[in-house]
Structure formats: C-alpha cells, structure tokens
Design a protein around this motif. Structure first.
Motif, PDB file in Angstrom:
ATOM      1  N   ARG A  97      -0.840   5.552 -31.902  1.00 55.71           N
ATOM      2  CA  ARG A  97      -0.001   6.119 -30.682  1.00 55.71           C
ATOM      3  C   ARG A  97       1.097   5.878 -31.527  1.00 55.71           C
ATOM      4  O   ARG A  97       1.525   4.754 -32.598  1.00 55.71           O
ATOM      5  CB  ARG A  97       0.191   5.800 -29.983  1.00 55.71           C
ATOM      6  N   ALA A  98       1.573   6.970 -31.666  1.00 58.19           N
ATOM      7  CA  ALA A  98       3.775   7.478 -31.967  1.00 58.19           C
ATOM      8  C   ALA A  98       4.375   6.746 -31.965  1.00 58.19           C
ATOM      9  O   ALA A  98       4.888   7.123 -29.724  1.00 58.19           O
ATOM     10  CB  ALA A  98       3.834   8.695 -32.861  1.00 58.19           C
ATOM     11  N   ASP A  99       5.226   5.495 -32.049  1.00 57.06           N
ATOM     12  CA  ASP A  99       6.720   5.070 -31.802  1.00 57.06           C
ATOM     13  C   ASP A  99       7.351   6.038 -31.206  1.00 57.06           C
ATOM     14  O   ASP A  99       7.890   6.539 -32.440  1.00 57.06           O
ATOM     15  CB  ASP A  99       7.033   4.159 -32.852  1.00 57.06           C
TER      16      ASP A  99
ATOM     17  N   VAL B 229       4.790  13.452 -38.124  1.00 60.09           N
ATOM     18  CA  VAL B 229       4.500  13.609 -36.503  1.00 60.09           C
ATOM     19  C   VAL B 229       5.464  14.891 -36.157  1.00 60.09           C
ATOM     20  O   VAL B 229       6.791  14.942 -36.453  1.00 60.09           O
ATOM     21  CB  VAL B 229       4.469  12.903 -35.812  1.00 60.09           C
ATOM     22  N   VAL B 230       4.894  15.483 -35.069  1.00 66.77           N
ATOM     23  CA  VAL B 230       5.716  16.455 -34.174  1.00 66.77           C
ATOM     24  C   VAL B 230       5.075  16.003 -32.811  1.00 66.77           C
ATOM     25  O   VAL B 230       4.381  17.065 -32.804  1.00 66.77           O
ATOM     26  CB  VAL B 230       5.853  17.936 -34.618  1.00 66.77           C
ATOM     27  N   PRO B 231       5.799  15.576 -32.080  1.00 66.68           N
ATOM     28  CA  PRO B 231       5.216  15.183 -30.630  1.00 66.68           C
ATOM     29  C   PRO B 231       6.420  16.378 -29.884  1.00 66.68           C
ATOM     30  O   PRO B 231       7.106  17.333 -29.665  1.00 66.68           O
ATOM     31  CB  PRO B 231       6.517  13.722 -30.835  1.00 66.68           C
ATOM     32  N   VAL B 232       5.500  16.819 -29.089  1.00 66.83           N
ATOM     33  CA  VAL B 232       5.798  17.753 -28.045  1.00 66.83           C
ATOM     34  C   VAL B 232       5.700  17.399 -26.196  1.00 66.83           C
ATOM     35  O   VAL B 232       4.569  16.737 -26.026  1.00 66.83           O
ATOM     36  CB  VAL B 232       4.670  19.154 -27.772  1.00 66.83           C
ATOM     37  N   ARG B 233       6.725  17.754 -25.799  1.00 57.41           N
ATOM     38  CA  ARG B 233       6.465  17.193 -24.366  1.00 57.41           C
ATOM     39  C   ARG B 233       6.996  18.303 -23.822  1.00 57.41           C
ATOM     40  O   ARG B 233       8.060  18.989 -23.297  1.00 57.41           O
ATOM     41  CB  ARG B 233       7.479  16.142 -23.984  1.00 57.41           C
TER      42      ARG B 233
ATOM     43  N   VAL C 217       0.819  14.851 -29.992  1.00 57.91           N
ATOM     44  CA  VAL C 217       1.528  14.234 -31.345  1.00 57.91           C
ATOM     45  C   VAL C 217       0.214  15.164 -31.622  1.00 57.91           C
ATOM     46  O   VAL C 217      -0.401  15.038 -32.187  1.00 57.91           O
ATOM     47  CB  VAL C 217       1.318  13.419 -31.212  1.00 57.91           C
ATOM     48  N   PHE C 218       1.477  16.404 -32.758  1.00 53.57           N
ATOM     49  CA  PHE C 218       0.945  17.014 -33.760  1.00 53.57           C
ATOM     50  C   PHE C 218       1.264  16.194 -35.348  1.00 53.57           C
ATOM     51  O   PHE C 218       2.475  16.008 -35.758  1.00 53.57           O
ATOM     52  CB  PHE C 218       1.481  18.238 -34.097  1.00 53.57           C
ATOM     53  N   GLY C 219       0.080  16.310 -36.412  1.00 54.84           N
ATOM     54  CA  GLY C 219       0.744  16.388 -37.523  1.00 54.84           C
ATOM     55  C   GLY C 219       1.743  17.171 -38.288  1.00 54.84           C
ATOM     56  O   GLY C 219       1.656  18.576 -37.401  1.00 54.84           O
ATOM     57  N   THR C 220       2.215  17.071 -39.210  1.00 56.83           N
ATOM     58  CA  THR C 220       3.445  18.063 -39.395  1.00 56.83           C
ATOM     59  C   THR C 220       3.130  19.475 -40.303  1.00 56.83           C
ATOM     60  O   THR C 220       3.087  20.126 -40.044  1.00 56.83           O
ATOM     61  CB  THR C 220       5.011  17.694 -40.505  1.00 56.83           C
ATOM     62  N   THR C 221       1.597  19.232 -40.671  1.00 54.95           N
ATOM     63  CA  THR C 221       1.120  20.024 -41.432  1.00 54.95           C
ATOM     64  C   THR C 221       0.290  21.477 -40.075  1.00 54.95           C
ATOM     65  O   THR C 221       0.521  22.132 -40.449  1.00 54.95           O
ATOM     66  CB  THR C 221      -0.653  19.919 -42.270  1.00 54.95           C
ATOM     67  N   ALA C 222      -0.417  20.834 -38.969  1.00 53.61           N
ATOM     68  CA  ALA C 222      -0.928  21.245 -37.900  1.00 53.61           C
ATOM     69  C   ALA C 222      -0.086  21.893 -37.666  1.00 53.61           C
ATOM     70  O   ALA C 222       0.137  23.856 -37.042  1.00 53.61           O
ATOM     71  CB  ALA C 222      -1.916  20.526 -37.154  1.00 53.61           C
ATOM     72  N   TRP C 223       1.385  21.213 -37.166  1.00 56.86           N
ATOM     73  CA  TRP C 223       2.997  21.819 -36.459  1.00 56.86           C
ATOM     74  C   TRP C 223       3.030  23.149 -37.175  1.00 56.86           C
ATOM     75  O   TRP C 223       3.545  24.653 -36.685  1.00 56.86           O
ATOM     76  CB  TRP C 223       3.326  20.934 -36.172  1.00 56.86           C
TER      77      TRP C 223
END
Length: 65
Positions: free
Chosen positions: A5-7, A36-40, A51-57
């Motif tokens: 889990r990302a903090d 990481v790039v979290p979206v909510r 939470v996406f990895g930066t490449t996927a985002w």
C-alpha cells in the motif's frame, strides 16, 4: 503474499479541471509522490484511492488526450 500500500498521508490532492462545480463527478489526483499517482473520489476523501504507476498514468493521460 503481503499487501503493498502506498503511504498517502503526505499526498497533496488537486481536483480535476473536468470536475463540475455542483459536487458531482469529482476526481482528485496527487502527482507529488515518487513513482505513483493516486486518484480518489473527492466526495469521499477518506475512502480508498486507486494508485497507478507513473508510466501507466502517463499512458492513460496520453490516450485520453
């Protein structure tokens, strides 16, 4: 298998410019965390984030544009 889990406690959230002003369809993103790039959902900020990895985002944003 342990959970990863990302903090997100230090995340700075910003609302999407495409979110409307009447409180619906509100998406927030944090782009200040390394890797990481979290979206909510801004209507439920204490809820879960995807939470996406930066490449996927980057690929997602490129395809949406």
């Amino acid at each position: 298998m342990p959970s990863r889990r990302a903090d997100l406690t230090s995340a700075s959230w910003r609302k999407s410019s495409y979110s409307n002003s009447d409180g619906g369809d509100c998406v927030e993103v944090s782009d200040d965390l390394p890797g990481v790039v979290p979206v909510r959902d801004s209507k439920q900020p204490e809820g879960p984030a995807v939470v996406f990895g930066t490449t996927a985002w980057s690929a997602f944003i490129s395809d949406v544009r």
